[in-house]
Write a protein that holds these residues in place. Structure first.
Motif, PDB file in Angstrom:
ATOM      1  N   PRO A   1      -0.464  24.490  26.717  1.00 38.98           N
ATOM      2  CA  PRO A   1       0.061  24.337  28.078  1.00 38.98           C
ATOM      3  C   PRO A   1       0.288  22.866  28.410  1.00 38.98           C
ATOM      4  CG  PRO A   1      -2.299  24.702  28.147  1.00 38.98           C
ATOM      5  CD  PRO A   1      -1.892  24.820  26.696  1.00 38.98           C
ATOM      6  N   LEU A   2       1.206  22.637  29.335  1.00 37.30           N
ATOM      7  CA  LEU A   2       1.468  21.285  29.830  1.00 37.30           C
ATOM      8  C   LEU A   2       0.929  21.156  31.252  1.00 37.30           C
ATOM      9  CD1 LEU A   2       5.164  20.747  28.623  1.00 37.30           C
ATOM     10  CD2 LEU A   2       3.071  19.864  27.572  1.00 37.30           C
ATOM     11  N   ALA A   3       0.432  19.977  31.587  1.00 37.05           N
ATOM     12  CA  ALA A   3      -0.012  19.696  32.953  1.00 37.05           C
ATOM     13  C   ALA A   3       1.212  19.295  33.778  1.00 37.05           C
ATOM     14  CB  ALA A   3      -1.051  18.577  32.950  1.00 37.05           C
ATOM     15  N   THR A   4       1.517  20.102  34.785  1.00 36.50           N
ATOM     16  CA  THR A   4       2.715  19.879  35.613  1.00 36.50           C
ATOM     17  C   THR A   4       2.299  19.878  37.082  1.00 36.50           C
ATOM     18  OG1 THR A   4       3.171  22.259  35.639  1.00 36.50           O
ATOM     19  CG2 THR A   4       4.217  20.977  33.899  1.00 36.50           C
ATOM     20  N   PRO A   5       1.654  18.817  37.559  1.00 35.69           N
ATOM     21  CA  PRO A   5       1.028  18.830  38.886  1.00 35.69           C
ATOM     22  C   PRO A   5       1.980  19.035  40.057  1.00 35.69           C
ATOM     23  CG  PRO A   5       1.037  16.613  37.955  1.00 35.69           C
ATOM     24  CD  PRO A   5       1.444  17.541  36.859  1.00 35.69           C
ATOM     25  N   ASP A   6       3.245  18.617  39.931  1.00 34.18           N
ATOM     26  CA  ASP A   6       4.154  18.775  41.072  1.00 34.18           C
ATOM     27  C   ASP A   6       4.976  20.057  40.999  1.00 34.18           C
ATOM     28  OD1 ASP A   6       5.658  17.938  38.907  1.00 34.18           O
ATOM     29  OD2 ASP A   6       7.050  16.739  40.124  1.00 34.18           O
ATOM     30  N   LEU A   7       4.777  20.841  39.950  1.00 35.66           N
ATOM     31  CA  LEU A   7       5.534  22.085  39.791  1.00 35.66           C
ATOM     32  C   LEU A   7       4.598  23.259  40.094  1.00 35.66           C
ATOM     33  CD1 LEU A   7       8.457  22.899  38.752  1.00 35.66           C
ATOM     34  CD2 LEU A   7       7.316  23.507  36.619  1.00 35.66           C
ATOM     35  N   PHE A   8       4.658  23.765  41.327  1.00 34.09           N
ATOM     36  CA  PHE A   8       3.760  24.853  41.717  1.00 34.09           C
ATOM     37  C   PHE A   8       4.411  26.190  41.395  1.00 34.09           C
ATOM     38  CE2 PHE A   8       2.423  28.097  44.803  1.00 34.09           C
ATOM     39  CZ  PHE A   8       1.082  28.173  44.451  1.00 34.09           C
ATOM     40  N   LEU A   9       3.757  26.923  40.510  1.00 32.49           N
ATOM     41  CA  LEU A   9       4.222  28.251  40.117  1.00 32.49           C
ATOM     42  C   LEU A   9       3.294  29.279  40.751  1.00 32.49           C
ATOM     43  CD1 LEU A   9       4.828  27.206  36.459  1.00 32.49           C
ATOM     44  CD2 LEU A   9       6.623  28.115  37.933  1.00 32.49           C
ATOM     45  N   SER A  10       3.847  30.147  41.598  1.00 29.16           N
ATOM     46  CA  SER A  10       3.040  31.108  42.346  1.00 29.16           C
ATOM     47  C   SER A  10       2.234  31.999  41.407  1.00 29.16           C
ATOM     48  CB  SER A  10       3.931  31.983  43.227  1.00 29.16           C
ATOM     49  OG  SER A  10       4.639  31.200  44.158  1.00 29.16           O
ATOM     50  N   PRO A  11       0.952  32.230  41.704  1.00 31.16           N
ATOM     51  CA  PRO A  11       0.142  33.121  40.867  1.00 31.16           C
ATOM     52  C   PRO A  11       0.673  34.542  40.902  1.00 31.16           C
ATOM     53  CG  PRO A  11      -1.032  32.540  42.878  1.00 31.16           C
ATOM     54  CD  PRO A  11       0.189  31.675  42.825  1.00 31.16           C
ATOM     55  N   ILE A  12       0.389  35.271  39.856  1.00 34.69           N
ATOM     56  CA  ILE A  12       0.861  36.646  39.710  1.00 34.69           C
ATOM     57  C   ILE A  12      -0.293  37.603  39.993  1.00 34.69           C
ATOM     58  CG2 ILE A  12       1.834  38.330  38.103  1.00 34.69           C
ATOM     59  CD1 ILE A  12       2.940  35.945  36.494  1.00 34.69           C
ATOM     60  N   ARG A  13      -0.122  38.469  40.980  1.00 33.17           N
ATOM     61  CA  ARG A  13      -1.124  39.490  41.280  1.00 33.17           C
ATOM     62  C   ARG A  13      -0.795  40.744  40.473  1.00 33.17           C
ATOM     63  NH1 ARG A  13      -4.415  41.053  45.628  1.00 33.17           N
ATOM     64  NH2 ARG A  13      -5.074  38.875  45.538  1.00 33.17           N
ATOM     65  N   ILE A  14      -1.757  41.196  39.681  1.00 29.53           N
ATOM     66  CA  ILE A  14      -1.592  42.391  38.867  1.00 29.53           C
ATOM     67  C   ILE A  14      -2.252  43.571  39.584  1.00 29.53           C
ATOM     68  CG2 ILE A  14      -1.988  43.448  36.610  1.00 29.53           C
ATOM     69  CD1 ILE A  14      -0.188  40.989  36.546  1.00 29.53           C
ATOM     70  N   CYS A  15      -1.513  44.661  39.727  1.00 31.02           N
ATOM     71  CA  CYS A  15      -2.011  45.843  40.429  1.00 31.02           C
ATOM     72  C   CYS A  15      -1.914  47.091  39.552  1.00 31.02           C
ATOM     73  CB  CYS A  15      -1.199  46.090  41.708  1.00 31.02           C
ATOM     74  SG  CYS A  15      -1.380  44.826  42.986  1.00 31.02           S
ATOM     75  N   PHE A  16      -2.702  48.067  39.905  1.00 34.66           N
ATOM     76  CA  PHE A  16      -2.575  49.410  39.359  1.00 34.66           C
ATOM     77  C   PHE A  16      -1.917  50.255  40.442  1.00 34.66           C
ATOM     78  CE2 PHE A  16      -4.100  53.781  39.022  1.00 34.66           C
ATOM     79  CZ  PHE A  16      -3.843  54.079  37.697  1.00 34.66           C
ATOM     80  N   VAL A  17      -0.770  50.874  40.130  1.00 34.37           N
ATOM     81  CA  VAL A  17       0.003  51.611  41.124  1.00 34.37           C
ATOM     82  C   VAL A  17       0.290  53.016  40.604  1.00 34.37           C
ATOM     83  CG1 VAL A  17       2.022  51.525  42.642  1.00 34.37           C
ATOM     84  CG2 VAL A  17       1.142  49.410  41.646  1.00 34.37           C
ATOM     85  N   ALA A  18       0.146  54.009  41.484  1.00 35.72           N
ATOM     86  CA  ALA A  18       0.422  55.397  41.099  1.00 35.72           C
ATOM     87  C   ALA A  18       0.977  56.152  42.296  1.00 35.72           C
ATOM     88  CB  ALA A  18      -0.843  56.077  40.584  1.00 35.72           C
TER      89      ALA A  18
END
Length: 322
Positions: A271-288
């Motif tokens: 991985p690279l350290a990219t302090p000014d590039l904010f990438l939104s976290p991914i929420r993982i769900c179980f859906v039925a």
């Protein structure tokens, strides 16, 4: 169940398929031809259907027939119900254990789902699993149509109409984050940090434009005031291919962090350290689908996923690890 109209018991499968045909042909006369029935017979089928549900499902006019908003919701429910019925019929026609159809995103196949199946002891659970991976939109569409029994992955609730979301039951599982990465041989590897401006100047391999991850990447660059990089290679929802391209062609990639912990990434992708590039976290769900609340195999898989994520029912997923 006591509030259901007694007239629903008199409906036939052909009447439930009627909405699909009306939506496709937009004409009761054309539907009649498809069913080898007269138009008055189709009109009576529709009247019986609307009487049973107690509401108008189709607008008729000189221009043809079109589903009302309520009719569109009814069509979605009918599709799901009929698909579940067809799947049940297929299972009953064999002596093999029933199949649980699971949709997911490719990144969840790196760790989350295999860990849940291991925890569940899938080979001894008396259940067959059919795993299908694809984009968020495709998987959610197939779930709503009843082609899948459940979905494990990212959900774009903002893109889903409220009536459709109400058909679903979901459990938050965990969060992960997107990271920019490259081969250990790439000139940027080992840098203390890299700016968004500099990242945009290097060649990339990125997910295809119809994916949520691609949207997150482009948004992150624009939020820095930097045009998003135009990829040398586009990959359709497959982080495995991105890992190979990063290693063999030395392209920059952006993948869920969990992918970097896989054997395929090994120590060759960093991985690279990219302090000014904010990438939104991914929420993982179980859906039925709510209709499948009582399906035992669904409960077993859900509980195994919650266990792997360190959650009991009602617990909150841990924050993304940066």
């Amino acid at each position: 169940m006591s509030n259901l109209s007694p007239h629903l018991d008199h409906l036939r499968l052909r009447q439930l398929r009627l909405l699909e045909l009306i939506d496709r042909h937009r004409s009761l006369r054309a539907v009649g031809k498809a069913l080898n029935l007269t138009q008055p017979a189709v009109s009576q089928m529709l009247k019986d259907l609307e009487f049973a549900f107690g509401t108008t499902l189709v607008d008729r006019s000189v221009r043809g027939a079109a589903l009302t908003p309520v009719g569109r919701v009814a069509l979605q429910r009918a599709r799901a119900g009929l698909a579940i019925f067809d799947n049940l019929a297929a299972d009953l026609g064999t002596d093999a254990p029933a199949v649980l159809r699971v949709g997911t995103n490719p990144a969840s196949l790196f760790q989350l789902i295999p860990s849940a199946l291991h925890r569940l002891e899938a080979q001894r659970a008396g259940i067959r699993f059919r795993l299908e991976a694809g984009t968020v939109g495709n998987m959610m569409s197939r779930l709503l149509d009843g082609e899948l029994d459940c979905y494990v992955g990212r959900v774009d609730w903002a893109a889903m109409p409220a009536p459709m979301a109400d058909l679903l039951r979901f459990e938050p599982l965990t969060e992960t984050d997107l990271v920019v990465a490259c081969s250990v041989d790439h000139p940027l590897a080992g840098r203390a940090e890299v700016s968004a401006t500099e990242l945009a100047q290097w060649p990339w391999a990125l997910p295809s434009g119809d994916t949520n991850n691609r949207g997150s990447i482009e948004t992150a660059f624009r939020n820095c005031g930097v045009p998003a990089p135009l990829p040398v290679v586009e990959v359709s929802a497959d982080p495995t291919s991105q890992l190979i391209l990063a290693q063999e062609v030395e392209l920059l990639i952006c993948v869920p962090r969990v992918v970097l912990g896989s054997q395929l990434a090994g120590e060759r992708i960093v991985p690279l350290a990219t302090p000014d590039l904010f990438l939104s976290p991914i929420r993982i769900c179980f859906v039925a689908l709510r209709e499948l609340d009582d399906l035992p195999s669904l409960h077993l898989l859900r509980d195994a996923l919650l266990d792997v994520c360190g959650l009991g029912r009602g617990d909150t997923p841990p924050p993304a690890t940066r």
